[in-house]
Design a protein around this motif. Structure first.
Motif, PDB file in Angstrom:
ATOM      1  N   ASP A  92      -6.701 -21.784  11.432  1.00 42.91           N
ATOM      2  CA  ASP A  92      -5.922 -20.581  11.165  1.00 42.91           C
ATOM      3  C   ASP A  92      -4.423 -20.795  11.345  1.00 42.91           C
ATOM      4  O   ASP A  92      -3.640 -19.887  11.081  1.00 42.91           O
ATOM      5  CB  ASP A  92      -6.364 -19.440  12.100  1.00 42.91           C
ATOM      6  N   CYS A 311      -1.178  -4.883   1.833  1.00 42.72           N
ATOM      7  CA  CYS A 311       0.152  -5.117   2.377  1.00 42.72           C
ATOM      8  C   CYS A 311       1.197  -4.384   1.546  1.00 42.72           C
ATOM      9  O   CYS A 311       0.960  -4.009   0.398  1.00 42.72           O
ATOM     10  CB  CYS A 311       0.462  -6.609   2.431  1.00 42.72           C
ATOM     11  N   ARG A 328       2.394 -14.937   0.036  1.00 41.59           N
ATOM     12  CA  ARG A 328       3.045 -14.471   1.258  1.00 41.59           C
ATOM     13  C   ARG A 328       2.844 -12.961   1.330  1.00 41.59           C
ATOM     14  O   ARG A 328       3.158 -12.245   0.386  1.00 41.59           O
ATOM     15  CB  ARG A 328       4.523 -14.808   1.200  1.00 41.59           C
ATOM     16  N   CYS A 329       2.354 -12.483   2.458  1.00 43.18           N
ATOM     17  CA  CYS A 329       1.973 -11.080   2.554  1.00 43.18           C
ATOM     18  C   CYS A 329       2.620 -10.421   3.773  1.00 43.18           C
ATOM     19  O   CYS A 329       2.651 -10.991   4.857  1.00 43.18           O
ATOM     20  CB  CYS A 329       0.454 -10.971   2.658  1.00 43.18           C
ATOM     21  N   PRO A 331       1.735  -7.231   5.638  1.00 40.94           N
ATOM     22  CA  PRO A 331       0.804  -6.108   5.772  1.00 40.94           C
ATOM     23  C   PRO A 331       1.435  -4.941   6.511  1.00 40.94           C
ATOM     24  O   PRO A 331       2.413  -5.101   7.231  1.00 40.94           O
ATOM     25  CB  PRO A 331      -0.353  -6.713   6.570  1.00 40.94           C
ATOM     26  N   GLU A 335      -0.553  -9.404  11.329  1.00 43.69           N
ATOM     27  CA  GLU A 335       0.389 -10.503  11.264  1.00 43.69           C
ATOM     28  C   GLU A 335       0.821 -10.810   9.833  1.00 43.69           C
ATOM     29  O   GLU A 335       0.003 -10.827   8.918  1.00 43.69           O
ATOM     30  CB  GLU A 335      -0.250 -11.768  11.866  1.00 43.69           C
ATOM     31  N   TYR A 339      -1.908 -15.245   2.796  1.00 39.00           N
ATOM     32  CA  TYR A 339      -3.216 -14.660   2.514  1.00 39.00           C
ATOM     33  C   TYR A 339      -3.804 -15.398   1.314  1.00 39.00           C
ATOM     34  O   TYR A 339      -3.114 -15.605   0.310  1.00 39.00           O
ATOM     35  CB  TYR A 339      -3.095 -13.171   2.211  1.00 39.00           C
ATOM     36  N   TYR A 341      -6.874 -15.532  -1.509  1.00 38.70           N
ATOM     37  CA  TYR A 341      -7.925 -14.764  -2.171  1.00 38.70           C
ATOM     38  C   TYR A 341      -8.587 -15.628  -3.235  1.00 38.70           C
ATOM     39  O   TYR A 341      -7.958 -16.510  -3.827  1.00 38.70           O
ATOM     40  CB  TYR A 341      -7.347 -13.513  -2.840  1.00 38.70           C
ATOM     41  N   LEU A 347     -10.855 -11.740   0.164  1.00 38.08           N
ATOM     42  CA  LEU A 347      -9.999 -12.444   1.112  1.00 38.08           C
ATOM     43  C   LEU A 347     -10.756 -13.626   1.706  1.00 38.08           C
ATOM     44  O   LEU A 347     -11.815 -13.470   2.317  1.00 38.08           O
ATOM     45  CB  LEU A 347      -9.550 -11.497   2.230  1.00 38.08           C
ATOM     46  N   LYS A 349      -8.997 -16.195   3.572  1.00 45.69           N
ATOM     47  CA  LYS A 349      -8.397 -16.641   4.828  1.00 45.69           C
ATOM     48  C   LYS A 349      -7.016 -16.018   4.995  1.00 45.69           C
ATOM     49  O   LYS A 349      -6.305 -15.767   4.033  1.00 45.69           O
ATOM     50  CB  LYS A 349      -8.282 -18.174   4.816  1.00 45.69           C
ATOM     51  N   HIS A 350      -6.686 -15.742   6.247  1.00 46.27           N
ATOM     52  CA  HIS A 350      -5.337 -15.316   6.607  1.00 46.27           C
ATOM     53  C   HIS A 350      -4.778 -16.350   7.569  1.00 46.27           C
ATOM     54  O   HIS A 350      -5.394 -16.666   8.587  1.00 46.27           O
ATOM     55  CB  HIS A 350      -5.356 -13.936   7.270  1.00 46.27           C
ATOM     56  N   GLN A 352      -1.365 -17.521   9.777  1.00 45.43           N
ATOM     57  CA  GLN A 352      -0.029 -17.175  10.246  1.00 45.43           C
ATOM     58  C   GLN A 352       0.951 -18.268   9.849  1.00 45.43           C
ATOM     59  O   GLN A 352       0.581 -19.409   9.646  1.00 45.43           O
ATOM     60  CB  GLN A 352      -0.035 -17.002  11.765  1.00 45.43           C
TER      61      GLN A 352
END
Length: 379
Positions: A92, A311, A328-329, A331, A335, A339, A341, A347, A349-350, A352
């Protein structure tokens, strides 16, 4: 004797079996991160890879171009993130590689640096007052380009800044001249529109007023242009949404329209490797719409991707071969980050990531002014 002869045959290298032209064609398709290893195979391979013409051709032939995201933090820190690794890794976090700024001396803290764009491995920085920096983060080659002569000769602004006052500006590559170019349109002291082009190898500005479209003042321009398929693109709005195009080789302007089903009057444009794209929040469907032009300048090739509206702002950065989208998100809650898709809008994976001004780019071993060897620190 027979056994000895057979052993000699087995010891024949690939250099003995294939002509250098074919070996070069194979090497051009190797991802850049592996070039350091393969150049150690033989003197011939090292010579082929170190040839400036090889570096120039590699971005067009590599089967797996390295898609990365470059972040600037203030005037002293830069980081590079491998977007391809985000698609493949399960972790992550983000592996951000620190990159040294292209300055021998640390710039004054009052200087304001921003990213103008990227093209074939080079990144163009804008800095106050009145100059650009062309920079290859991988080879650490750079060149400072001033636009003071253009400003002093023609503009009506006392403190002219391309980023703030230009009608439009952009950065691209002229394949016919093997040169990188910057274009700037602005209003002069005579209140007329002017259009200048800088050839970055010679650091020379050329006036191209005749190329400007007559209705430039009528366009609602987003002045920062994006390079794709030999042209620089800007989003415009006159009676309906259009994309304004400056084709670098013939040095002419044209326009293309967005998809007929476009549900937004002012979409943003992006370049997903090799393709133009439009994106916006569609609050009616509660989705983010991303339109990708799969075949350049083919109106029927606009393809819609929809992802959940999770977001306030989503900027697409990369489209994988199987349709996964990295963006780039920002939301409303949670965090900020990358993101990812899939083609069905699910979705995956997210991740940081570090904050800062950013641009997506590919890596290349091209050096602007002189021959080079492949950097030994490619990661």
């Amino acid at each position: 004797m027979k056994q000895s002869s057979m052993e000699k045959k087995k010891l024949k290298s690939i250099n003995d079996l294939l002509p250098p032209e074919l070996i070069r064609a194979i090497l051009l398709r190797i991802p850049i991160k592996h070039l350091v290893c393969v150049r150690c195979v033989s003197k011939l391979w090292n010579t082929l890879i170190s040839d400036p013409n090889f570096a120039k051709s590699h971005p067009d032939h590599s089967l797996a171009p390295s898609h990365r995201c470059l972040f600037l933090q203030g005037n002293s820190h830069a980081y590079s993130v491998d977007l391809d690794a985000l698609l493949q890794d399960d972790k992550d976090g983000v592996d951000a590689i620190a990159i040294s700024f292209p300055f021998k001396k640390k710039p004054p803290s009052s200087d304001d640096f921003c990213l103008v764009g990227s093209c074939r491995g080079f990144v163009l920085l804008h800095c106050e007052p009145r100059f650009f920096i062309l920079w290859n983060p991988l080879t650490d080659s750079s060149k400072r380009v001033s636009y003071s002569p253009m400003v002093n000769a023609a503009t009506s602004y006392e403190h002219f800044s391309v980023r703030r006052e230009a009608l439009l500006y952009g950065f691209g590559y002229d394949a016919s001249q093997d040169d990188y170019v910057v274009v700037v349109a602005y209003k002069g002291k005579d209140r007329e529109n002017h259009f200048d082009l800088c050839c970055l190898r010679s650091n020379s500005w050329i006036n191209l007023d005749a190329a400007l479209p007559n209705l430039l003042d009528w366009y609602n321009l987003k002045s920062k242009g994006l390079f794709c398929n030999g042209a620089i693109h800007w989003s415009t709005h006159e009676y309906r949404f259009n994309i304004l195009i400056f084709d670098i080789k013939p040095r002419t302007f044209s326009t293309i329209s967005g998809p007929e089903q476009l549900a937004c009057s002012y979409p943003s444009i992006a370049v997903l490797p090799g393709c133009l794209a439009l994106y916006y929040n569609n609050r009616d469907s509660r989705n983010i719409h991303i339109w990708v032009m799969k075949e350049y300048k083919v109106q029927s090739s606009w393809t819609l991707y929809e992802i959940p509206l999770v977001c306030s702002k989503f900027k697409p950065l990369c489209l994988s071969a199987n349709g996964d989208i990295i963006g780039r998100c920002y939301p409303w809650e949670g965090e900020v980050g990358f993101y990812i898709y899939n083609v069905r809008g699910e979705l995956l994976k997210h991740v940081q990531y570090i904050h800062g001004d950013l641009t997506s780019h590919i890596r290349s071993i091209v050096h602007l002014d002189c021959p080079l060897a492949v950097p030994s620190n490619i990661k």
